[in-house]
Scaffold this motif. Structure first.
Motif, short mmCIF file in Angstrom:
data_model
loop_
_atom_site.label_atom_id
_atom_site.label_comp_id
_atom_site.label_asym_id
_atom_site.label_seq_id
_atom_site.Cartn_x
_atom_site.Cartn_y
_atom_site.Cartn_z
N HIS A 1 0.82 -1.21 0.00
CA HIS A 1 0.00 0.00 0.00
C HIS A 1 0.85 1.26 0.00
N ASN A 2 2.04 1.21 0.57
CA ASN A 2 2.94 2.36 0.48
C ASN A 2 3.30 2.64 -0.98
N ALA A 3 3.42 1.59 -1.78
CA ALA A 3 3.69 1.79 -3.21
C ALA A 3 2.52 2.52 -3.87
N ILE A 4 1.31 2.17 -3.50
CA ILE A 4 0.14 2.87 -4.04
C ILE A 4 0.11 4.31 -3.54
N ILE A 5 0.40 4.49 -2.24
CA ILE A 5 0.45 5.84 -1.68
C ILE A 5 1.51 6.68 -2.39
N ALA A 6 2.66 6.08 -2.68
CA ALA A 6 3.72 6.81 -3.41
C ALA A 6 3.20 7.26 -4.77
N SER A 7 2.48 6.40 -5.47
CA SER A 7 1.90 6.77 -6.76
C SER A 7 0.90 7.92 -6.61
N LEU A 8 0.09 7.86 -5.56
CA LEU A 8 -0.87 8.93 -5.31
C LEU A 8 -0.15 10.25 -4.99
N MET A 9 0.96 10.15 -4.26
CA MET A 9 1.74 11.35 -3.95
C MET A 9 2.32 11.95 -5.23
N PHE A 10 2.87 11.12 -6.11
CA PHE A 10 3.38 11.63 -7.38
C PHE A 10 2.28 12.31 -8.18
N GLU A 11 1.09 11.70 -8.16
CA GLU A 11 -0.05 12.27 -8.87
C GLU A 11 -0.38 13.68 -8.35
N LEU A 12 -0.13 13.92 -7.07
CA LEU A 12 -0.38 15.22 -6.45
C LEU A 12 0.81 16.17 -6.55
N GLY A 13 1.89 15.70 -7.21
CA GLY A 13 3.08 16.54 -7.34
C GLY A 13 3.98 16.50 -6.12
N LEU A 14 3.80 15.51 -5.27
CA LEU A 14 4.61 15.34 -4.05
C LEU A 14 5.63 14.23 -4.27
N ASN A 15 6.72 14.29 -3.54
CA ASN A 15 7.75 13.25 -3.63
C ASN A 15 7.75 12.42 -2.36
N PRO A 16 7.47 11.13 -2.46
CA PRO A 16 7.51 10.28 -1.26
C PRO A 16 8.95 10.11 -0.79
N PRO A 17 9.12 9.76 0.47
CA PRO A 17 10.48 9.53 0.98
C PRO A 17 11.18 8.41 0.21
N THR A 18 12.49 8.51 0.10
CA THR A 18 13.29 7.47 -0.53
C THR A 18 13.07 6.15 0.22
N GLU A 19 12.95 5.08 -0.51
CA GLU A 19 12.77 3.72 0.04
C GLU A 19 11.41 3.52 0.71
N PHE A 20 10.50 4.45 0.57
CA PHE A 20 9.19 4.40 1.22
C PHE A 20 8.38 3.16 0.83
N ALA A 21 8.45 2.77 -0.42
CA ALA A 21 7.56 1.72 -0.93
C ALA A 21 8.32 0.47 -1.35
N TYR A 22 9.42 0.20 -0.70
CA TYR A 22 10.24 -0.96 -1.08
C TYR A 22 10.33 -1.96 0.07
N ALA A 23 10.34 -3.21 -0.30
CA ALA A 23 10.51 -4.28 0.68
C ALA A 23 11.93 -4.24 1.24
N PRO A 24 12.12 -4.69 2.48
CA PRO A 24 13.46 -4.69 3.06
C PRO A 24 14.50 -5.42 2.19
N SER A 25 14.10 -6.51 1.56
CA SER A 25 15.05 -7.25 0.72
C SER A 25 15.46 -6.43 -0.50
#
Length: 162
Positions: free
Chosen positions: A128-152
């Motif tokens: 869901h963080n990956a979806i949130i990151a996409s929604l943030m980009f859609e709003l012109g916002l930049n999500p934090p680095t590594e926000f939507a990535y699995a630990p591996s």
């Protein structure tokens, strides 16, 4: 991020908002935490599992999904519970019954472990963080680095960068 952005419906994913995804993720953690809070002892086994945790029947807190402050408060509560769980690690039951709705509307229950369900909630959050990151980009916002990535994935990227 303000409340308007938090509740702005996506053009690409109609009905989807950052707030709804935050609430959805926290609903899953809350169900697991509630089951753990009801545990009388850690002496459960496969014949006497904790639960059930029913992921299909979530509370869906309107405050969590409608305001940034509400979302932050709910995240803070979840973090506090995780910290409490760390302190009582040896007292956490092992086995838990989980149920959910399957395609076609039937409900299935199965035996799992608390560790496995916590890991499910974490990976569900990353998805869901990956979806949130996409929604943030859609709003012109930049999500934090590594926000939507699995630990591996993060570990692999760091290893390859060496």
């Amino acid at each position: 991020l303000d409340d308007t952005q938090y509740t702005q419906e996506s053009a690409a994913l109609p009905g989807s908002t950052i707030g709804k995804h935050v609430r959805h993720v926290l609903d899953h953690f809350a169900l697991l935490f509630a089951a753990l809070a009801s545990a009388q002892s850690a002496s459960n086994n496969m014949q006497n599992p904790l639960g059930p945790v029913d992921y299909a029947h979530r509370e869906r807190s309107p405050l969590t999904e409608s305001t940034v402050d509400g979302g932050q408060c709910s995240i803070g509560r979840a973090i506090a519970i995780v910290e409490q769980l760390r302190e009582r690690e040896t007292a956490i039951p092992s086995f838990i019954t989980v149920s959910d709705t399957l395609p076609g509307g039937t409900t299935a229950s199965f035996l799992s472990t608390v560790d496995r369900e916590l890991w499910f909630c974490i990976h569900h959050m990353i998805h869901h963080n990956a979806i949130i990151a996409s929604l943030m980009f859609e709003l012109g916002l930049n999500p934090p680095t590594e926000f939507a990535y699995a630990p591996s994935t993060i570990k692999l990227a760091h290893d390859l960068a060496k």
